[in-house]
Design a protein around this motif. Structure first.
Motif, PDB file in Angstrom:
ATOM      1  N   PHE A 103      10.882  18.759   5.908  1.00 28.19           N
ATOM      2  CA  PHE A 103      10.837  19.468   4.904  1.00 28.19           C
ATOM      3  C   PHE A 103       9.017  19.758   5.077  1.00 28.19           C
ATOM      4  N   GLU A 104       8.346  20.522   3.715  1.00 28.83           N
ATOM      5  CA  GLU A 104       7.159  21.248   4.063  1.00 28.83           C
ATOM      6  C   GLU A 104       6.643  21.970   5.128  1.00 28.83           C
ATOM      7  N   SER A 105       5.747  20.452   5.277  1.00 28.42           N
ATOM      8  CA  SER A 105       5.055  21.126   6.914  1.00 28.42           C
ATOM      9  C   SER A 105       5.820  20.424   7.980  1.00 28.42           C
ATOM     10  N   PHE A 106       6.378  19.501   7.699  1.00 26.99           N
ATOM     11  CA  PHE A 106       6.837  18.455   8.215  1.00 26.99           C
ATOM     12  C   PHE A 106       8.410  18.331   9.227  1.00 26.99           C
ATOM     13  N   ALA A 125      20.078  22.326   2.059  1.00 28.60           N
ATOM     14  CA  ALA A 125      18.675  21.777   1.413  1.00 28.60           C
ATOM     15  C   ALA A 125      18.862  20.426  -0.231  1.00 28.60           C
ATOM     16  N   ALA A 126      18.590  20.013   0.266  1.00 29.33           N
ATOM     17  CA  ALA A 126      19.123  18.776  -1.172  1.00 29.33           C
ATOM     18  C   ALA A 126      17.608  17.883  -0.261  1.00 29.33           C
ATOM     19  N   LEU A 222      11.060  10.010   6.373  1.00 29.16           N
ATOM     20  CA  LEU A 222      11.945  10.693   5.182  1.00 29.16           C
ATOM     21  C   LEU A 222      12.083   9.815   3.734  1.00 29.16           C
ATOM     22  N   ALA A 223      11.866   8.469   3.989  1.00 35.07           N
ATOM     23  CA  ALA A 223      11.581   7.634   3.620  1.00 35.07           C
ATOM     24  C   ALA A 223      10.485   7.636   2.598  1.00 35.07           C
ATOM     25  N   LYS A 232      11.095  18.220  -3.458  1.00 37.05           N
ATOM     26  CA  LYS A 232      12.677  18.553  -3.863  1.00 37.05           C
ATOM     27  C   LYS A 232      13.443  19.102  -2.699  1.00 37.05           C
ATOM     28  N   GLN A 233      13.087  18.880  -2.083  1.00 39.70           N
ATOM     29  CA  GLN A 233      14.252  19.274  -0.450  1.00 39.70           C
ATOM     30  C   GLN A 233      13.668  19.153   0.798  1.00 39.70           C
TER      31      GLN A 233
END
Length: 472
Positions: A103-106, A125-126, A222-223, A232-233
């Motif tokens: 997600f994003e840059s991770f 993707a959610a 992730l939390a 968003k995803q």
């Protein structure tokens, strides 16, 4: 080394006397010089060559495993044994490409992720939604995250569920996540004690959604992402092949097994990630070499069934199939099971490992026989109980049928303690086997000296067993 309590020790010595024909110690029983000169590592190298020629692994259901079974059978036939194959089918699961969480840059490193066996495939993707994580508790408590239907109250269908590893089976978490409409399931390691790193696992039934295990560190990120309204995803990708394949156990009997007999076994298959040399070409080599040595010696002693199990890494399927195929009378005639799983760890300990919490007279006798042997060689050894996480090894299948068991073991991926480094030498704080379930579990990951020591101990103990124990 733990000392036996006086009453148990008396029982152990009595049972040991039965096993070795009234001898009080194995120290005076010697192997022929010719047998002692044969190095079991030759079988490890042969299995490594087979893995190299077959895509780098020997997992059940692959050509590498089939060639491994043929090698074992050829060696046993050449020694005069009547070899039989025991065919069975098993649920096949193969990861076609590495899992992805991003997600994003991770994007976490590959080694921080592990697809659970029997996961479904999917590229999702959610948003991620945390499920009763309890990460705010200080100190962290044992987790029940995702163990109750109420944990998913308010869960939004189509989201990816994030739960913590903990007190209930992975299967329970997966079933509840699927029932709540989750598009995928991520299980983070619990974060207590030594449960922080990468972990593997297996679902008992096939999931319809991707199911992934991640480290505590990745789980915490992730939390945090689940609490960020601007995110968003999250992408979750698992690419697996599922189905049914056939494989086989390799079995031979030394002596007549119409009465009481011992079973000595090792799983022959490895994991798909590598050639599986310490886990478990080492155990297979020790059992094979012992069978070859005993084939050349006069006298029968206690009848022995030597077994090389298939699909252990899929959930002890080969040993369980064998036991389920026996009649109740045949199972009762099995006096004892001895398991060898990982007996060549490079940062080794020497362990006599129990899968049952209560010791029988027979168990105590076999333990004492091994202790006496190692003592006669001035080698440290320790008795210990198996950590019953996951599926264990094939001794758990026998213990589940109330058959007394023990195993020889030299250590897996957990770190060696200071106490064990002092007792066995080696490096404290480092894994007993740094290549457990990895591509680097090659022949170079097997310590030839400790492999030979464990093989000699098994051979010596079995040479003394006498067929005078009554049927159970």
């Amino acid at each position: 080394m733990p000392r036996l309590q006086p009453n148990i020790r008396r029982t152990a010595l009595a049972a040991c006397a039965l096993l070795i024909g009234a001898a009080s110690s194995y120290a005076d029983v010697g192997l022929p010089a010719s047998a002692m000169q044969i190095d079991p590592f030759r079988h490890v190298q042969a299995l490594q060559d087979i893995a190299t020629a077959n895509g780098g692994n020997r997992a059940a259901g692959t050509p590498g495993y089939d060639r491994s079974a043929e090698y074992i059978a050829d060696q046993l036939r050449a020694a005069g044994y009547n070899v039989r194959f025991e065919e069975f089918t098993f649920p096949f699961f193969d990861e076609r490409s590495p899992p992805v969480v991003a997600f994003e840059s991770f994007t976490p490193p590959r080694e921080a992720l592990r697809t659970l066996a029997s996961s479904g495939s999917g590229d999702v993707a959610a948003p991620v939604q945390a499920v009763d994580l309890g990460l705010d508790e200080e100190p962290l408590q044992t987790s029940t995250s995702g163990c109750e239907r109420e944990d998913f109250a308010g869960f939004i269908p189509g989201h990816i569920a994030l739960v913590r590893r903990g007190t209930c089976p992975f299967q329970t978490k997966a079933e509840l996540a699927q029932a709540a409409g989750a598009a995928g399931l991520i299980i983070m390691n619990q974060g207590t004690g030594d449960q922080a790193g990468t972990f593997g696992g297996r679902l008992s039934t096939q999931a319809s959604i991707p199911v992934l295990g991640v480290t505590t560190e990745v789980g915490r990120k992730l939390a945090e992402a689940a609490q960020d309204p601007s995110l968003k995803q999250v992408r979750l990708k698992v690419d697996v092949e599922t189905g049914t394949r056939s494989t086989r156990n390799v079995l031979v009997d030394r002596g007549e097994t119409s009465g009481s007999f011992i079973v000595v076994g090792a799983h022959l298959d490895g994991v798909a990630e590598g050639p599986g040399m310490n886990d478990n070409a080492s155990g297979s080599a020790a059992v094979l070499e012992t069978a070859l040595r005993l084939a050349k010696e006069a006298g029968i002693g206690m009848p022995i069934r030597f077994a090389f199990w298939g699909a252990e890494e899929r959930g002890l399927i080969g040993s369980r199939h064998h036991l389920d195929a026996l009649s109740e009378d045949e199972r009762r005639r099995i006096r004892f099971y001895i398991n060898l799983d990982m007996v060549g760890s490079v940062n080794f300990g020497r362990f006599i490992q129990l899968s049952q919490t209560e010791r029988t007279a027979e168990t105590a006798g076999f333990i004492q026989a091994f202790i006496d042997h190692f003592a006669s060689k001035n080698l440290a050894v320790e008795e210990r109980s198996r950590n019953q996480r996951g599926f264990g090894s094939d001794d758990a299948a026998f213990a589940g049928k109330n058959i007394p068991t023990l195993g020889l073991f030299t250590g897996a991926s957990n770190a060696k303690t200071d106490e064990h480094a002092a007792r066995f030498d080696g490096k404290a704080g480092q894994p007993y086997d740094p290549c457990y379930h990895k591509a680097c579990d090659t022949a170079e990951n097997v310590d030839r000296v400790v492999l030979r020591q464990m093989t000699d101990a098994l051979t010596q103990m079995l040479r003394g067993a006498r067929p005078i124990m009554p049927d159970r």
